[in-house]
Write an enzyme that holds these catalytic residues in place. Structure first.
Site, PDB file in Angstrom:
ATOM      1  N   GLU A 136       0.451  -5.353   6.950  1.00 13.90           N
ATOM      2  CA  GLU A 136      -0.142  -4.658   5.802  1.00 13.90           C
ATOM      3  C   GLU A 136       0.917  -3.854   5.045  1.00 13.90           C
ATOM      4  O   GLU A 136       0.955  -3.837   3.823  1.00 13.90           O
ATOM      5  CB  GLU A 136      -1.268  -3.721   6.269  1.00 13.90           C
ATOM      6  CG  GLU A 136      -2.457  -4.440   6.881  1.00 13.90           C
ATOM      7  CD  GLU A 136      -3.347  -5.130   5.841  1.00 13.90           C
ATOM      8  OE1 GLU A 136      -3.085  -4.966   4.639  1.00 13.90           O
ATOM      9  OE2 GLU A 136      -4.288  -5.831   6.247  1.00 13.90           O
ATOM     10  N   ASP A 276      -4.349 -17.283   7.365  1.00 14.98           N
ATOM     11  CA  ASP A 276      -4.240 -17.670   5.953  1.00 14.98           C
ATOM     12  C   ASP A 276      -2.845 -17.598   5.332  1.00 14.98           C
ATOM     13  O   ASP A 276      -2.306 -18.595   4.836  1.00 14.98           O
ATOM     14  CB  ASP A 276      -5.241 -16.857   5.113  1.00 14.98           C
ATOM     15  CG  ASP A 276      -5.277 -15.365   5.446  1.00 14.98           C
ATOM     16  OD1 ASP A 276      -4.415 -14.909   6.210  1.00 14.98           O
ATOM     17  OD2 ASP A 276      -6.170 -14.659   4.942  1.00 14.98           O
ATOM     18  N   GLU A 369     -18.379 -11.604   3.337  1.00 13.05           N
ATOM     19  CA  GLU A 369     -17.185 -11.771   4.159  1.00 13.05           C
ATOM     20  C   GLU A 369     -17.263 -13.045   4.998  1.00 13.05           C
ATOM     21  O   GLU A 369     -16.287 -13.753   5.167  1.00 13.05           O
ATOM     22  CB  GLU A 369     -17.016 -10.548   5.072  1.00 13.05           C
ATOM     23  CG  GLU A 369     -15.746 -10.529   5.899  1.00 13.05           C
ATOM     24  CD  GLU A 369     -14.490 -10.269   5.076  1.00 13.05           C
ATOM     25  OE1 GLU A 369     -14.594 -10.088   3.854  1.00 13.05           O
ATOM     26  OE2 GLU A 369     -13.388 -10.254   5.659  1.00 13.05           O
ATOM     27  N   GLU A 390      -9.663 -13.138  -3.689  1.00 11.19           N
ATOM     28  CA  GLU A 390      -9.275 -14.541  -3.483  1.00 11.19           C
ATOM     29  C   GLU A 390      -9.955 -15.535  -4.429  1.00 11.19           C
ATOM     30  O   GLU A 390      -9.319 -16.472  -4.894  1.00 11.19           O
ATOM     31  CB  GLU A 390      -9.500 -14.956  -2.022  1.00 11.19           C
ATOM     32  CG  GLU A 390      -8.453 -14.402  -1.044  1.00 11.19           C
ATOM     33  CD  GLU A 390      -8.626 -12.930  -0.717  1.00 11.19           C
ATOM     34  OE1 GLU A 390      -9.713 -12.378  -1.004  1.00 11.19           O
ATOM     35  OE2 GLU A 390      -7.683 -12.304  -0.192  1.00 11.19           O
ATOM     36  N   THR A 473       1.189 -12.595  -1.309  1.00 17.46           N
ATOM     37  CA  THR A 473      -0.216 -12.630  -0.907  1.00 17.46           C
ATOM     38  C   THR A 473      -0.947 -11.366  -1.347  1.00 17.46           C
ATOM     39  O   THR A 473      -2.168 -11.295  -1.303  1.00 17.46           O
ATOM     40  CB  THR A 473      -0.353 -12.849   0.613  1.00 17.46           C
ATOM     41  OG1 THR A 473      -1.704 -13.198   0.901  1.00 17.46           O
ATOM     42  CG2 THR A 473       0.025 -11.612   1.407  1.00 17.46           C
TER      43      THR A 473
END
Ligand code: NAG
Ligand code: NAG
Ligand code: NAG
Ligand code: NAG
Ligand code: NAG
Ligand code: NAG
Length: 575
Positions: A136, A276, A369, A390, A473
């Site tokens: 993160e 991902d 989610e 996304e 990302t």
């Protein structure tokens, strides 16, 4: 140049020089210009509503709590579901400001961008007793700083007036150095957690995820290219290679692993949470650094995904050892996948998968989610929608690739439901349950770094015209620079590639650059014929063409087809 400007220029030419009006100067007026203008303004307002409220009620803390108009020092909580080891002493790192800088640049707000850069230059420090999640902190903080530094020093966009030198890069370097102890393991795989002041804590958990190990290369690689210090890129690359070496015979990876032993803990995986961005970073590292190795890795990984996770237009999870389906679930994070497929050139597959995600969005008004595909219902506990980007991201990529106005409508529906369900007086609030639209007191920093950015770029891509970026990302742009490519492999260079001495080579858009594997003859794996990863059909079914633009990419050689003298698309130009 924006479409509007081009149209203005076309108009002038039409009036003054009608007889010289050759095709390239007479691009048609954009029939969607008015819609784009209206929608980009709407998204701009959304960004400022979130940003101004953050600056007023939360800055310099990490994130805004929009319902109570207060703040949270969430960098030390991110990725930490149990919220353990919270440091009382940690007062925040202006996380949302760091995340907003590249969006401010894209919105063209020079003054606010410079103000933010200068504030961080003078006031940000990483010498804090805070245990943070490496992944993160890398994508949000290191990526935000590196991207902002590049934008601030890019003289062509005049984002700063000259008082900025390289303070953000110095901060990024300091942060990168604080990351390095995490990689000090027998495997080279990094710990998931690191204390910014003290390094890896005693008794730290050795569990981490595939994306935790495999999504560091863009930011750390960029840091190495900018500083000339190879340690960052090397650490990230070594971890990525180790991770790839742990793949199964089916070329699948698991989700959870142990960094000390290098063994898998969770064998089931998919394209969603925990995995991902591994796929995303392998492909994007190839785009950014021109590494052949990354392309080969991506190709095998992508084909395995298409073979073992895909069911029609859906992607389920599978056991990495057997390829057998484990969970039939659609997750909100998976919606990035169609965007990645666009970058590979697999637009048809991207289009159909995107439609499925949008269908679920429409069903609820937002994307839950987790959605149970086998029961066609939302997951009993994971019903939240934390303003995730996304689906907007994929919509942006698909519109770039196809210019199909349908995607502009999808974007509008997304914008409308965000405003309807999540906008409150103090910003934008996450949704706790998409079936009741109950809100939660949190505006995640990625709402400003990604959700608003991709929606804005969908309607106004002037930032990308003549510039060539890879988005991390977390939505932070990194420029594709010739100098960052060790060498450009022959097969990727368009046949008309020209490089004028002393000048930057002509840039091709990352989106239009046809990245194709030279080595790939076809995509037959076992006995199963798979859809080619690079196939782009010709514009017309009968393969007739007027120019090269009407031709797609050959699915077996993965080379761009050209329009022959006879007016047919073919692999070579026949004279
Ligand atoms: C954090 O804020 C509190 C309250 O304002 C203050 O007492 C403390 O010294 C701050 N800690 C640091 C490390 O700045
Ligand atoms: C830049 O952002 C600030 C803060 O939201 C705002 O006051 C200002 O009007 C913006 N400038 C432009 C050109 O949009
Ligand atoms: C750094 O923070 C202090 C205290 O908030 C502020 O007075 C100062 O203006 C900041 N520096 C910059 C360059 O904004
Ligand atoms: C680490 O774990 C061991 C065994 O559980 C325990 O005895 C020790 O006190 C722990 N050390 C720290 C610093 O928490
Ligand atoms: C996307 O899918 C829809 C529905 O199947 C189809 O009508 C449309 O032409 C497709 N677009 C592209 C670019 O493949
Ligand atoms: C090279 O080819 C591309 C794609 O066919 C075209 O858009 C571009 O204008 C060409 N460049 C030159 C310098 O001819």
């Amino acid at each position: 140049m924006s479409r509007g400007n081009r149209w203005a220029r076309s108009l002038i030419l039409l009036v003054i020089l009608p007889h010289l009006c050759i095709e390239i100067y007479c691009s048609k007026p954009d029939p969607f210009a008015a819609k784009k203008k209206r929608m980009s303004e709407k998204v701009r307002q959304m960004f400022y509503h979130g940003y101004d409220n953050y600056m007023m009620h939360a800055f310099p803390h990490d994130e805004l709590k929009p319902l109570t108009k207060t703040f949270t020092n969430s960098l030390s909580e991110l990725g930490n579901l149990k919220l353990e080891h919270l440091s009382e002493k940690y007062n925040g790192s202006a996380l949302t400001l760091i995340e907003s800088l590249s969006s401010l640049a894209i919105l063209g707000n020079h003054t606010e961008f410079e103000k933010g850069v200068l504030w961080l230059s003078e006031n940000l420090t990483f010498d804090v007793d805070a245990r943070v999640n490496l992944f993160e902190c890398n994508i949000r903080v290191l990526g935000g700083l590196v991207s902002a530094h590049i934008l601030a020093t890019d003289s062509t966009n005049r984002l700063t007036k000259g008082t900025y030198k390289s303070q953000l890069l110095n901060l990024a370097t300091e942060l990168g150095e604080r990351f390095l102890p995490a990689f000090n393991t027998p495997t080279g795989l990094p710990y998931a957690w690191i204390n910014l002041k003290y390094g890896v804590m005693e008794n730290e958990t050795t569990e981490t995820s595939t994306s935790g190990c495999g999504s560091l290369i863009l930011e750390m690689g960029a840091l190495s290219r900018l500083t000339g210090d190879p340690r960052f890129e090397f650490a990230a690359l070594r971890a990525l290679r180790k991770l790839w070496s742990m793949r199964s015979s089916l070329n699948l990876l698991g989700t959870i692993l142990d960094v000390e032993t290098g063994e898998w803990i969770e064998y089931s995986s998919g394209i969603g949470a925990g995995v991902d961005s591994f796929y995303e970073y392998v492909l994007k590292a190839h785009l950014l650094f021109g590494r052949e190795e990354m392309w080969r890795m991506f190709q095998l990984a992508y084909i395995a995904v298409q073979k073992y996770f895909r069911y029609g237009t859906w992607y389920h999870d599978s056991d990495m050892r057997t390829g057998r389906a484990t969970y039939w679930q659609l997750t909100s994070l998976q919606a990035f996948w169609p965007g990645l497929q666009v970058l590979v050139g697999d637009v048809t597959a991207a289009n159909s998968s995107h439609r499925e995600f949008y269908h679920v969005w429409q069903k609820f008004g937002l994307l839950p989610e987790r959605y149970l595909l086998d029961h066609q219902m939302v997951h009993p506990t994971e019903r939240y929608y934390p303003l995730r980007p996304e689906l907007s991201e994929s919509t942006f990529y698909l519109y770039q690739a196809t210019k199909d106005p349908w995607y502009l409508e999808v974007g509008e529906a997304i914008v409308d439901s965000l405003n309807l369900h999540t906008r409150v007086e103090g910003g934008f609030a996450s949704v706790r349950d998409v079936t009741t639209m109950e809100l939660e007191d949190h505006q995640h920093s990625f709402f400003l770094s990604e959700t608003c950015k991709y929606l804005f770029l969908l309607y106004d891509d002037s930032f990308l015209v003549n510039k060539n970026y890879v988005f991390t990302t977390e939505g932070h742009p990194l420029p594709i620079l010739h100098s960052w490519h060790e060498r450009l492999p022959e097969a990727y260079i368009p046949s008309n590639w020209t490089s004028i001495k002393g000048e930057e080579p002509k840039r091709a858009s990352a989106m239009s650059m046809q990245i194709c594997p030279a080595s790939m003859h076809n995509c037959i794996h076992g006995n199963v014929q798979l859809e080619s990863v690079c196939h782009i059909p010709d514009a017309r079914d009968d393969h007739r063409c007027l120019s090269d633009e009407d031709c797609g990419v050959d699915s077996t050689s993965c080379r761009r087809r050209l329009c022959s003298m006879a007016g047919y698309c073919g692999q070579w130009r026949y004279h």
